[in-house]
Design a protein around this motif. Structure first.
Motif, mmCIF file in Angstrom:
data_model
loop_
_atom_site.group_PDB
_atom_site.id
_atom_site.type_symbol
_atom_site.label_atom_id
_atom_site.label_comp_id
_atom_site.label_asym_id
_atom_site.label_seq_id
_atom_site.Cartn_x
_atom_site.Cartn_y
_atom_site.Cartn_z
ATOM 1 N N GLU A 260 0.848 -1.192 0.000
ATOM 2 C CA GLU A 260 0.000 0.000 0.000
ATOM 3 C C GLU A 260 0.884 1.244 0.000
ATOM 4 N N CYS A 261 0.621 2.138 -0.938
ATOM 5 C CA CYS A 261 1.499 3.298 -1.111
ATOM 6 C C CYS A 261 1.240 4.374 -0.059
ATOM 7 N N LEU A 262 2.311 4.999 0.376
ATOM 8 C CA LEU A 262 2.174 6.173 1.228
ATOM 9 C C LEU A 262 1.621 7.330 0.408
ATOM 10 N N PRO A 263 0.971 8.305 1.042
ATOM 11 C CA PRO A 263 0.559 9.505 0.308
ATOM 12 C C PRO A 263 1.775 10.248 -0.213
ATOM 13 N N ASP A 264 1.588 11.069 -1.234
ATOM 14 C CA ASP A 264 2.716 11.770 -1.859
ATOM 15 C C ASP A 264 3.498 12.616 -0.859
ATOM 16 N N LEU A 265 2.809 13.206 0.106
ATOM 17 C CA LEU A 265 3.450 14.070 1.094
ATOM 18 C C LEU A 265 3.127 13.592 2.503
ATOM 19 N N MET A 266 3.973 13.953 3.445
ATOM 20 C CA MET A 266 3.706 13.638 4.842
ATOM 21 C C MET A 266 2.536 14.488 5.344
ATOM 22 N N PRO A 267 1.942 14.137 6.485
ATOM 23 C CA PRO A 267 0.793 14.891 6.992
ATOM 24 C C PRO A 267 1.042 16.383 7.149
ATOM 25 N N ASP A 268 2.303 16.794 7.400
ATOM 26 C CA ASP A 268 2.595 18.215 7.571
ATOM 27 C C ASP A 268 2.890 18.917 6.245
ATOM 28 N N GLY A 269 2.722 18.192 5.140
ATOM 29 C CA GLY A 269 2.905 18.803 3.827
ATOM 30 C C GLY A 269 4.307 18.694 3.261
ATOM 31 N N ARG A 270 5.260 18.178 4.049
ATOM 32 C CA ARG A 270 6.634 18.021 3.552
ATOM 33 C C ARG A 270 6.776 16.737 2.752
ATOM 34 N N LYS A 271 7.828 16.704 1.935
ATOM 35 C CA LYS A 271 8.142 15.479 1.215
ATOM 36 C C LYS A 271 8.687 14.443 2.193
ATOM 37 N N TRP A 272 8.468 13.187 1.885
ATOM 38 C CA TRP A 272 9.088 12.116 2.659
ATOM 39 C C TRP A 272 10.599 12.170 2.457
ATOM 40 N N PRO A 273 11.382 11.738 3.432
ATOM 41 C CA PRO A 273 12.837 11.705 3.234
ATOM 42 C C PRO A 273 13.167 10.892 1.983
ATOM 43 N N ARG A 274 14.074 11.395 1.196
ATOM 44 C CA ARG A 274 14.452 10.656 -0.011
ATOM 45 C C ARG A 274 15.389 9.508 0.366
ATOM 46 N N ILE A 275 15.070 8.316 -0.131
ATOM 47 C CA ILE A 275 15.892 7.129 0.107
ATOM 48 C C ILE A 275 16.590 6.751 -1.191
ATOM 49 N N SER A 276 17.916 6.654 -1.127
ATOM 50 C CA SER A 276 18.724 6.281 -2.287
ATOM 51 C C SER A 276 19.219 4.853 -2.109
ATOM 52 N N ILE A 277 18.892 4.002 -3.076
ATOM 53 C CA ILE A 277 19.282 2.595 -3.034
ATOM 54 C C ILE A 277 20.173 2.287 -4.233
ATOM 55 N N VAL A 278 21.274 1.605 -3.994
ATOM 56 C CA VAL A 278 22.178 1.172 -5.068
ATOM 57 C C VAL A 278 22.229 -0.353 -5.098
ATOM 58 N N THR A 279 22.142 -0.913 -6.297
ATOM 59 C CA THR A 279 22.356 -2.351 -6.474
ATOM 60 C C THR A 279 23.563 -2.585 -7.366
ATOM 61 N N PRO A 280 24.643 -3.165 -6.816
ATOM 62 C CA PRO A 280 25.738 -3.632 -7.657
ATOM 63 C C PRO A 280 25.351 -4.991 -8.232
ATOM 64 N N SER A 281 25.700 -5.226 -9.479
ATOM 65 C CA SER A 281 25.194 -6.432 -10.138
ATOM 66 C C SER A 281 26.226 -7.005 -11.089
ATOM 67 N N TYR A 282 26.258 -8.346 -11.150
ATOM 68 C CA TYR A 282 27.047 -9.020 -12.185
ATOM 69 C C TYR A 282 26.591 -10.472 -12.312
ATOM 70 N N ASN A 283 25.982 -10.785 -13.454
ATOM 71 C CA ASN A 283 25.564 -12.154 -13.795
ATOM 72 C C ASN A 283 24.683 -12.805 -12.729
ATOM 73 N N TYR A 284 23.738 -12.025 -12.189
ATOM 74 C CA TYR A 284 22.762 -12.567 -11.251
ATOM 75 C C TYR A 284 21.361 -12.476 -11.847
ATOM 76 N N GLY A 285 21.267 -12.799 -13.141
ATOM 77 C CA GLY A 285 19.981 -12.713 -13.833
ATOM 78 C C GLY A 285 18.912 -13.591 -13.230
ATOM 79 N N GLN A 286 19.293 -14.672 -12.573
ATOM 80 C CA GLN A 286 18.299 -15.567 -11.976
ATOM 81 C C GLN A 286 17.657 -14.968 -10.724
#
Length: 330
Positions: free
Chosen positions: A30-56
Motif C-alpha cells: 500500500e502506497c504512502l501519500p505523496d506528502l507527509m501529513p505536515d505537507g513536507r516530502k518524505w525523506p528521499r531514500i537512495s538505493i544502489v544495487t551492484p550487479s554481475y551475472n545474477y539474472g536468476q
C-alpha cells in the motif's frame, strides 16, 4: 525521464513470469501519500544495487525495491557488464530507475562507489542483486529517520538452498566493539540504512576489497557516533545459494579483515591503536590454530605460544591447549 519521487503500484510494473506469485510478483505494498501529513516530502531514500551475472535473482530484487510504495525513492543499478540475461531484465524496468549502466568495472566495491555518485537522498543503502526487501521496509526505515536516527539497522531473513530459514538480528555495537572482528557483531548489510550526511564521510570505499566493503563502511559510519536504532523487524531476505561471498572466509578474506581493521583503527587514540594492533597480530597466529584445533597436539599449540607469547592473554588459547591435552590422554 526516469520516474522518481512517485510510489509505484503493482499494475505499473511489467507482468511477472507466470510461475512467480506472492511478494513482490503478484503482491504489492500500500502506497504512502505523496506528502507527509505536515505537507513536507518524505525523506528521499537512495538505493544502489551492484550487479554481475545474477539474472536468476535480480528481477525479484528490483521489484522488491520498486514496490515499496515509497513516494521519494532513488534506485540506481550498476552492472559490471553481465553476460547472462541480467541486462535484459534491467531494461524491462529502466523507466522506473533513476539511473543504470552496464559496463566493465573493477568489482562489487567499485560498482557501489560508482552508484553512490548518483545518490542525492537523505538515507542511503545498498542491496545486492541476489537479495530482496520485505514489504513496507522502506516505509518503516523512514519513520526511524524522522525520529532523528542516522544509523538504522533491522533484521534479515536468511533463505538456505535446502529450504530452511534463519533470522539474523542486528546486534547493537559501537566503533571499538565492531572493530574487533573476532567478536561476532551481526549487522546484516542489506537491512542497514544510513543517513547520507553520515555516509558522505565514508566514500569512496576501497575498491580493492572483495569481501569486506560492508565491514569498512560500517566502521566508518560507527566512528562518527551516529544516533543508532536497532530493531528485530525483518526488512530483507538474504538468499544463501552457495555462491555468496558471505560465510566462511578463506585466507584472503581474513587478510582483508586485518587490512581493513588496521587501516580504520587509525581513528583510535594512539595507545588504544597500538593495543589493537597487538590483538590483530595475535589473531593472525590464533586463527589457524582455531581452524585446526581438533587435530593439533599440545606441542604444536605451545610452539605457537613461543612464537607469539601475547596469545597467552586469550582465553581461547588455553581452552584449546587443555582440550588437546585431554584428547591426547584418551
Amino acid at each position: 525521464m526516469p520516474i522518481i519521487n512517485t510510489a509505484i503500484h503493482l499494475k505499473d510494473l511489467p507482468v511477472p513470469p507466470p510461475e512467480k506469485t506472492g511478494w513482490p510478483w503478484t503482491e504489492g505494498t500500500e502506497c504512502l501519500p505523496d506528502l507527509m501529513p505536515d505537507g513536507r516530502k518524505w525523506p528521499r531514500i537512495s538505493i544502489v544495487t551492484p550487479s554481475y551475472n545474477y539474472g536468476q535473482f535480480i528481477e525479484e530484487t528490483i521489484r522488491s525495491v520498486l514496490l515499496q510504495g515509497y513516494p521519494n525513492l532513488e534506485y540506481i543499478i550498476i552492472d559490471g557488464g553481465s553476460t547472462d540475461n541480467t541486462v535484459e531484465i534491467i531494461q524491462k524496468y529502466e523507466n522506473y530507475l533513476t539511473y543504470w549502466v552496464s559496463e566493465l568495472d573493477e568489482g562489487q566495491t567499485d560498482a557501489i562507489n560508482k552508484g553512490y555518485l548518483y545518490c542525492t537522498g537523505d538515507i542511503f543503502a545498498w542491496i545486492n542483486a541476489d537479495d530482496a526487501y520485505t514489504k513496507s521496509a522502506l516505509q518503516m526505515v523512514s519513520k526511524y529517520y524522522l525520529k532523528g536516527y542516522t544509523f538504522i539497522a533491522g533484521s534479515s531473513l536468511t533463505l538456505y538452498v535446502d529450504g530452511s530459514t534463519g533470522i539474523v538480528n542486528s546486534v547493537p555495537c559501537d566503533f571499538g566493539r565492531y572493530l574487533k572482528f573476532w567478536i561476532y557483531c551481526a549487522l546484516p548489510q542489506v537491512s542497514v540504512f544510513v543517513a547520507k550526511k553520515i555516509s558522505d564521510n565514508c566514500f569512496p570505499l576501497d575498491k580493492s576489497l572483495y569481501y569486506l566493503m560492508d565491514y569498512q563502511f560500517f566502521l566508518r559510519v560507527l566512528s562518527q557516533r551516529p544516533k543508532s536504532a536497532y530493531t528485530n523487524e525483518i526488512w530483507s531476505k538474504f538468499r544463501f545459494h552457495g555462491k555468496n561471498k558471505t560465510g566462511g572466509y578463506n585466507s584472503e578474506g581474513m587478510e582483508e579483515f586485518y587490512q581493513v581493521a588496521l587501516a580504520e583503527s587509525k581513528k583510535l587514540p594512539p595507545i588504544r591503536r597500538q593495543i589493537f594492533a597487538m590483538y590483530v597480530k595475535d589473531f593472525v597466529v590464533l586463527h589457524p590454530l582455531i581452524l585446526n584445533r581438533l587435530s593439533l597436539t599440545p606441542k604444536e599449540i605451545i610452539q605457537a605460544l613461543k612464537l607469539r607469547p601475547t596469545i597467552g592473554q586469550w582465553t581461547i588459547f588455553w581452552k584449546m591447549l587443555f582440550k588437546s591435552i585431554i584428547n591426547l590422554a584418551k
